[in-house]
Design an enzyme around this catalytic site. Sequence first.
Site, PDB file in Angstrom:
ATOM      1  N   ASP A 154       0.980   4.166   1.156  1.00 54.68           N
ATOM      2  CA  ASP A 154       1.415   4.823   2.635  1.00 54.68           C
ATOM      3  C   ASP A 154       2.569   4.010   3.393  1.00 54.68           C
ATOM      4  O   ASP A 154       2.995   4.580   4.433  1.00 54.68           O
ATOM      5  CB  ASP A 154       0.165   5.079   3.663  1.00 54.68           C
ATOM      6  CG  ASP A 154      -0.363   3.916   4.128  1.00 54.68           C
ATOM      7  OD1 ASP A 154      -0.655   2.939   3.235  1.00 54.68           O
ATOM      8  OD2 ASP A 154      -0.803   3.807   5.311  1.00 54.68           O
ATOM      9  N   HIS A 155       2.950   3.068   2.863  1.00 55.98           N
ATOM     10  CA  HIS A 155       3.979   2.160   3.189  1.00 55.98           C
ATOM     11  C   HIS A 155       5.395   2.180   2.324  1.00 55.98           C
ATOM     12  O   HIS A 155       6.449   1.428   2.802  1.00 55.98           O
ATOM     13  CB  HIS A 155       3.436   0.712   3.791  1.00 55.98           C
ATOM     14  CG  HIS A 155       2.480   0.770   4.844  1.00 55.98           C
ATOM     15  ND1 HIS A 155       2.930   0.411   6.080  1.00 55.98           N
ATOM     16  CD2 HIS A 155       1.186   1.184   5.021  1.00 55.98           C
ATOM     17  CE1 HIS A 155       1.777   0.454   6.650  1.00 55.98           C
ATOM     18  NE2 HIS A 155       0.897   0.947   6.281  1.00 55.98           N
ATOM     19  N   HIS A 169       0.587   3.927  13.221  1.00 59.08           N
ATOM     20  CA  HIS A 169      -0.543   3.611  12.150  1.00 59.08           C
ATOM     21  C   HIS A 169      -1.949   4.243  12.829  1.00 59.08           C
ATOM     22  O   HIS A 169      -2.990   3.623  12.551  1.00 59.08           O
ATOM     23  CB  HIS A 169      -0.805   2.275  11.686  1.00 59.08           C
ATOM     24  CG  HIS A 169      -1.185   2.188  10.454  1.00 59.08           C
ATOM     25  ND1 HIS A 169      -2.697   1.924  10.024  1.00 59.08           N
ATOM     26  CD2 HIS A 169      -0.551   2.239   9.135  1.00 59.08           C
ATOM     27  CE1 HIS A 169      -2.847   2.086   8.932  1.00 59.08           C
ATOM     28  NE2 HIS A 169      -1.754   2.201   8.300  1.00 59.08           N
ATOM     29  N   ASP A 171       0.000  -3.595   8.501  1.00 62.80           N
ATOM     30  CA  ASP A 171      -1.535  -3.603   8.796  1.00 62.80           C
ATOM     31  C   ASP A 171      -1.889  -5.044   9.112  1.00 62.80           C
ATOM     32  O   ASP A 171      -1.918  -5.808   8.265  1.00 62.80           O
ATOM     33  CB  ASP A 171      -2.018  -2.982   7.447  1.00 62.80           C
ATOM     34  CG  ASP A 171      -1.704  -1.324   7.516  1.00 62.80           C
ATOM     35  OD1 ASP A 171      -0.702  -0.810   8.204  1.00 62.80           O
ATOM     36  OD2 ASP A 171      -2.188  -0.670   6.481  1.00 62.80           O
ATOM     37  N   HIS A 211      -4.649  -8.765   6.076  1.00 65.00           N
ATOM     38  CA  HIS A 211      -5.058  -7.394   5.741  1.00 65.00           C
ATOM     39  C   HIS A 211      -5.654  -7.623   4.381  1.00 65.00           C
ATOM     40  O   HIS A 211      -5.881  -8.822   3.754  1.00 65.00           O
ATOM     41  CB  HIS A 211      -3.819  -6.624   5.661  1.00 65.00           C
ATOM     42  CG  HIS A 211      -4.063  -5.153   5.403  1.00 65.00           C
ATOM     43  ND1 HIS A 211      -4.850  -4.450   6.070  1.00 65.00           N
ATOM     44  CD2 HIS A 211      -3.530  -4.276   4.592  1.00 65.00           C
ATOM     45  CE1 HIS A 211      -4.875  -3.162   5.663  1.00 65.00           C
ATOM     46  NE2 HIS A 211      -4.055  -3.086   4.499  1.00 65.00           N
ATOM     47  N   HIS A 235       0.710  -1.050   0.057  1.00 70.38           N
ATOM     48  CA  HIS A 235      -0.002   0.117   0.024  1.00 70.38           C
ATOM     49  C   HIS A 235       0.852   1.112   0.028  1.00 70.38           C
ATOM     50  O   HIS A 235       1.850   1.248   0.675  1.00 70.38           O
ATOM     51  CB  HIS A 235      -1.112  -0.151   1.278  1.00 70.38           C
ATOM     52  CG  HIS A 235      -2.300  -0.770   1.132  1.00 70.38           C
ATOM     53  ND1 HIS A 235      -2.787  -1.336   2.134  1.00 70.38           N
ATOM     54  CD2 HIS A 235      -2.736  -1.181  -0.288  1.00 70.38           C
ATOM     55  CE1 HIS A 235      -4.073  -1.998   1.593  1.00 70.38           C
ATOM     56  NE2 HIS A 235      -3.905  -1.936   0.132  1.00 70.38           N
TER      57      HIS A 235
END
EC number: 3.1.26.11
Length: 310
Positions: free
Chosen positions: A67-68, A269, A211, A140, A65
Amino acid sequence: MELYFLGTNAGVPSLERNVTSVALRMLEERRTFWLFDCGEGTQHQILRSPLKLSKLEKIFITHLHGDHLFGLPGLISSRAYQGGEDPLTIYGPVGLKQYIRTCLELSESHISYILDIVEHEGGLLFEDESFRVEASQLEHRVTSYGYRVTEKDLPGKLDTAVLESYGIRPGPLYGKLKRGQSVVAPDGRILHASAVQGKPKKGRIVTILGDTRPCESVLTLARNADVLVHESTFLHELKDTAHTYYHSTSRQAAEAAQQAGAKQLYLTHLSSRYKYEEQLIEMEQEARALFPNSIIAREHVLYDVERTVY
């Protein structure tokens, strides 16, 4: 070892926090640091930190993802300009290699150091004489991993008074004794390492998760960890929302730390809806009600990974 959080927000950056990235600083142990996830803006956060890109040895990506991992191309390119000449290894899920190679090729970025990209599906990823790194898949929306870093036990301190009585002074024989080997003293006596070594220093365990919903892999990775870094996207009043979007609440993170026998929990997070200090305090208190050693991770703060004494 020390943890340094470069980003603690979920999804998108906010005025208060950047997106996910945490450094494990190991200057005493191996004169390097490792990075776990690399959200957009991570290299800017490093510029404001005591970390040096030239000392970056490994990066572990939990999942793909944005944001990672959106911070990876810029950080990889900038590392060479900041004195990074040693090889850099990046670990992550299948697809990571295509992402990095595509970004570097289309931007015509030229890397002057050896870049090794290791795609994995969990298991043992790395081991040397000092550290071991394992990964397991979490629960996830996309393939997401958690990482367990195990520092191996260190030999105990040598009793210099006993060594002097044998006529042994600092030098090669010290090294052999530290490695657990027996040596012959100048007068011909055999000296066993066990006779002059104190209790070994217990290695530390650091677990950093991507996550995830609550799942069995969380407990396996966090078993007896000295430090657990667990996502805490929502307060528990939004547990149904957390479940729908494959995330965890602060209470669920605390439950995991408690059940796994971890010693310290860092919550990260965090949803951008939690902008105010009182909201962060509420989240921290919610976790502490179950697991007292819970802390909301703050960016640009060094957190020591304390060693357990036998």
